[in-house]
Design an enzyme around this catalytic site. Structure first.
Site, PDB file in Angstrom:
ATOM      1  N   ARG A 160      40.174  52.462   9.706  1.00  0.00           N
ATOM      2  CA  ARG A 160      41.217  51.442   9.445  1.00  0.00           C
ATOM      3  C   ARG A 160      40.630  50.025   9.533  1.00  0.00           C
ATOM      4  O   ARG A 160      41.018  49.121   8.800  1.00  0.00           O
ATOM      5  CB  ARG A 160      42.336  51.636  10.476  1.00  0.00           C
TER       6      ARG A 160
ATOM      7  N   HIS B 211      41.159  46.837   6.994  1.00  0.00           N
ATOM      8  CA  HIS B 211      41.729  45.568   7.447  1.00  0.00           C
ATOM      9  C   HIS B 211      40.728  44.422   7.306  1.00  0.00           C
ATOM     10  O   HIS B 211      41.122  43.284   7.097  1.00  0.00           O
ATOM     11  CB  HIS B 211      42.219  45.686   8.895  1.00  0.00           C
ATOM     12  N   ASP B 212      39.446  44.728   7.441  1.00  0.00           N
ATOM     13  CA  ASP B 212      38.460  43.661   7.230  1.00  0.00           C
ATOM     14  C   ASP B 212      38.448  43.248   5.757  1.00  0.00           C
ATOM     15  O   ASP B 212      38.546  42.071   5.428  1.00  0.00           O
ATOM     16  CB  ASP B 212      37.055  44.135   7.663  1.00  0.00           C
TER      17      ASP B 212
ATOM     18  N   GLY C 265      38.009  39.289   2.291  1.00  0.00           N
ATOM     19  CA  GLY C 265      36.921  40.152   1.814  1.00  0.00           C
ATOM     20  C   GLY C 265      36.184  40.822   2.956  1.00  0.00           C
ATOM     21  O   GLY C 265      36.460  40.579   4.140  1.00  0.00           O
TER      22      GLY C 265
ATOM     23  N   HIS D 247      44.865  58.084   5.578  1.00  0.00           N
ATOM     24  CA  HIS D 247      45.846  58.534   6.582  1.00  0.00           C
ATOM     25  C   HIS D 247      45.764  60.032   6.840  1.00  0.00           C
ATOM     26  O   HIS D 247      46.628  60.587   7.502  1.00  0.00           O
ATOM     27  CB  HIS D 247      47.263  58.135   6.143  1.00  0.00           C
ATOM     28  N   THR D 248      44.747  60.679   6.328  1.00  0.00           N
ATOM     29  CA  THR D 248      44.500  62.073   6.700  1.00  0.00           C
ATOM     30  C   THR D 248      43.973  62.162   8.134  1.00  0.00           C
ATOM     31  O   THR D 248      43.955  63.230   8.740  1.00  0.00           O
ATOM     32  CB  THR D 248      43.504  62.752   5.731  1.00  0.00           C
TER      33      THR D 248
ATOM     34  N   THR E  74      46.728  67.764  10.311  1.00  0.00           N
ATOM     35  CA  THR E  74      45.354  68.048  10.764  1.00  0.00           C
ATOM     36  C   THR E  74      44.646  66.708  10.996  1.00  0.00           C
ATOM     37  O   THR E  74      43.642  66.408  10.364  1.00  0.00           O
ATOM     38  CB  THR E  74      44.580  68.849   9.692  1.00  0.00           C
TER      39      THR E  74
HETATM   40  C1  HEM Z   1      48.590  51.533   1.425  1.00  0.00           C
HETATM   41  C2  HEM Z   1      48.752  50.624   2.335  1.00  0.00           C
HETATM   42  C3  HEM Z   1      48.657  50.917   3.797  1.00  0.00           C
HETATM   43  C4  HEM Z   1      49.618  50.695   4.724  1.00  0.00           C
HETATM   44  C5  HEM Z   1      50.993  50.099   4.480  1.00  0.00           C
HETATM   45  C6  HEM Z   1      49.107  51.147   5.995  1.00  0.00           C
HETATM   46  C7  HEM Z   1      49.773  51.075   7.193  1.00  0.00           C
HETATM   47  C8  HEM Z   1      49.381  51.699   8.352  1.00  0.00           C
HETATM   48  C9  HEM Z   1      50.160  51.748   9.572  1.00  0.00           C
HETATM   49  C10 HEM Z   1      51.506  51.071   9.786  1.00  0.00           C
HETATM   50  C11 HEM Z   1      49.481  52.502  10.464  1.00  0.00           C
HETATM   51  C12 HEM Z   1      49.922  52.851  11.884  1.00  0.00           C
HETATM   52  C13 HEM Z   1      49.465  51.783  12.848  1.00  0.00           C
HETATM   53  C14 HEM Z   1      50.046  51.995  14.238  1.00  0.00           C
HETATM   54  O1  HEM Z   1      51.219  52.289  14.363  1.00  0.00           O
HETATM   55  O2  HEM Z   1      49.274  51.845  15.218  1.00  0.00           O
HETATM   56  C15 HEM Z   1      48.256  52.916   9.831  1.00  0.00           C
HETATM   57  C16 HEM Z   1      47.296  53.698  10.420  1.00  0.00           C
HETATM   58  C17 HEM Z   1      46.096  53.996   9.826  1.00  0.00           C
HETATM   59  N1  HEM Z   1      45.639  53.535   8.617  1.00  0.00           N
HETATM   60 FE1  HEM Z   1      46.746  52.632   7.196  1.00  0.00          FE
HETATM   61  N2  HEM Z   1      47.839  51.641   5.806  1.00  0.00           N
HETATM   62  C18 HEM Z   1      47.522  51.521   4.485  1.00  0.00           C
HETATM   63  C19 HEM Z   1      46.331  51.863   3.899  1.00  0.00           C
HETATM   64  C20 HEM Z   1      45.237  52.336   4.577  1.00  0.00           C
HETATM   65  C21 HEM Z   1      43.917  52.486   4.026  1.00  0.00           C
HETATM   66  C22 HEM Z   1      43.522  52.068   2.611  1.00  0.00           C
HETATM   67  C23 HEM Z   1      43.132  53.036   4.988  1.00  0.00           C
HETATM   68  C24 HEM Z   1      41.669  53.385   4.948  1.00  0.00           C
HETATM   69  C25 HEM Z   1      41.021  53.743   3.878  1.00  0.00           C
HETATM   70  C26 HEM Z   1      43.966  53.233   6.150  1.00  0.00           C
HETATM   71  C27 HEM Z   1      43.562  53.825   7.314  1.00  0.00           C
HETATM   72  C28 HEM Z   1      44.392  54.048   8.406  1.00  0.00           C
HETATM   73  C29 HEM Z   1      44.024  54.904   9.535  1.00  0.00           C
HETATM   74  C30 HEM Z   1      42.744  55.689   9.671  1.00  0.00           C
HETATM   75  C31 HEM Z   1      45.092  54.852  10.426  1.00  0.00           C
HETATM   76  C32 HEM Z   1      45.192  55.532  11.794  1.00  0.00           C
HETATM   77  C33 HEM Z   1      44.742  54.558  12.865  1.00  0.00           C
HETATM   78  C34 HEM Z   1      44.716  55.126  14.274  1.00  0.00           C
HETATM   79  O3  HEM Z   1      44.841  56.319  14.488  1.00  0.00           O
HETATM   80  O4  HEM Z   1      44.530  54.300  15.194  1.00  0.00           O
HETATM   81  N3  HEM Z   1      45.214  52.777   5.873  1.00  0.00           N
HETATM   82  N4  HEM Z   1      48.217  52.409   8.555  1.00  0.00           N
END
Ligand code: HEM
Length: 324
Positions: free
Chosen positions: A64, A68-69, A74, A193-194, A248
């Site tokens: 993540r 975010h970076d 960029g 998000h897998t 998973t």
């Molecule tokens: C499409 C737009 C996206 C939105 C709106 C979004 C939003 C979020 C939100 C709200 C969470 C939960 C954060 C929390 O409650 O602590 C999350 C978790 C996460 N996101 Fe996204 N995300 C997006 C795209 C991405 C992308 C592109 C990636 C990486 C390629 C990514 C990787 C992750 C990962 C790995 C988590 C789990 C983090 C953890 O377990 O601490 N996300 N995201």
């Protein structure tokens, strides 16, 4: 005559845009550290592996972190800079409060500074780390392009430009398009998000008082909604509680897309991937064919890693502070 001049100017501007895009692309190179720090990737991989063994949350957080970076200023490691008395930095912006794996990057950087001082940028460490956590958890491998420089500016308020989970399809498509990423990239990258976890706060509006007509988001599987309600009983305060983003969550696989087909996408931004014809085909194909998801994910991660790359800049000595 005036029309011809306008056409020439337009053509010149167009060529300049193409050339600068090509230049920033060309600046990155898979073999960038081959002579200056050939052991860089090995050092980073060992650090990531070691962290993952002790901290099961680290992998998802590091993936993540890359997203975010790259989405703010960029891929320039602006997310790693600490706040100062005069400046609240990105890492203290609301969406970044749960990133919390900065220590892994610090650890890798400290080892790299010993092995090859002042050579490997913090932005490249983030990009390599993101690839490593994916591969180590069962996902694809790709060759990371390197040579990014580190930025010197980081502003907490700019994190409002990260897409929130409440975004609808059009807003999501626009946010990605601004960074040169298409619909397919967006669907594939959402597959990040897998792995990982979401706090209740990111999805409670879907399960409590969703709208005037529906208490629960009708696009959500209703049994799943009950499970989420048990985990997050209050619309407001649920502390550290939450839900894994697929069934998973420690494995990088295509289960995320299968869950979406079943109405079990946790975030609204996940489930809307299926509600929209522009994206539904990709969701179905990734759910059916894990290899095609892996190929597209790797491809889109390379593209994400090219967003706003800086050719000018510095290689920070400490990822948390700019050089003097
Ligand atoms: C499409 C737009 C996206 C939105 C709106 C979004 C939003 C979020 C939100 C709200 C969470 C939960 C954060 C929390 O409650 O602590 C999350 C978790 C996460 N996101 Fe996204 N995300 C997006 C795209 C991405 C992308 C592109 C990636 C990486 C390629 C990514 C990787 C992750 C990962 C790995 C988590 C789990 C983090 C953890 O377990 O601490 N996300 N995201």
């Amino acid at each position: 005559m005036a029309v011809r001049n306008m056409k020439t100017t337009f053509l010149q501007v167009f060529l300049l845009i193409i050339l600068s895009a090509l230049e920033s692309y060309a600046a990155l190179d898979a073999r960038y550290y081959d002579t200056t720090c050939p052991q860089a990737e090995q050092i980073i991989a060992e650090t990531v592996l070691n962290a993952s063994m002790h901290d099961p949350k680290a992998a998802a957080r590091l993936l993540r972190l890359f997203f975010h970076d790259c989405f703010i200023r960029g891929c320039d490691a602006s997310v790693l800079l600490d706040s100062t008395l005069q400046n609240k930095a990105e890492k203290d912006g609301p969406p970044n409060m749960s990133l919390a794996a900065f220590y892994v990057i610090d650890d890798a950087k400290a080892k790299l500074e010993k092995a090859c001082p002042h050579t490997v940028s913090c932005a490249d460490i983030i990009a390599i780390t993101a690839r490593d956590v994916v591969t180590m958890n069962g996902g694809p491998y790709w060759s990371v392009l390197k040579g990014r420089k580190d930025g010197r500016v980081s502003r907490a308020y700019e994190t409002r430009n990260l897409p929130p989970p409440s975004f609808n399809t059009t807003q999501l498509i626009q946010t990605f398009a601004k960074r040169g990423l298409g619909v397919k990239d967006m669907v594939a990258l959402s597959g990040g998000h897998t792995v990982g976890f979401s706090h209740c706060s990111s999805f409670v509006p879907r399960i409590h008082n969703f709208s005037l007509m529906h208490t629960v988001d009708p696009s959500m599987n209703q049994e799943f909604a009950q499970t989420l309600k048990q985990k997050c009983p209050s619309p407001n305060k649920n502390g550290d509680a939450g839900q894994f983003l697929d069934s998973t969550a420690s494995k990088f696989d295509n289960d995320y897309y299968k869950q979406i087909l079943a109405g079990k996408g946790v975030l609204l931004s996940d489930q809307t991937l299926y509600g929209d014809l522009r994206r539904r085909g990709f969701v179905e194909s990734f759910a059916k064919d894990e290899n095609s998801f892996f190929t597209e994910f790797a491809d889109s991660m390379v593209k994400l890693g090219n967003v706003g790359v800086k050719e000018e800049g510095e290689v920070r000595l400490n990822c948390r502070v700019v050089n003097n």
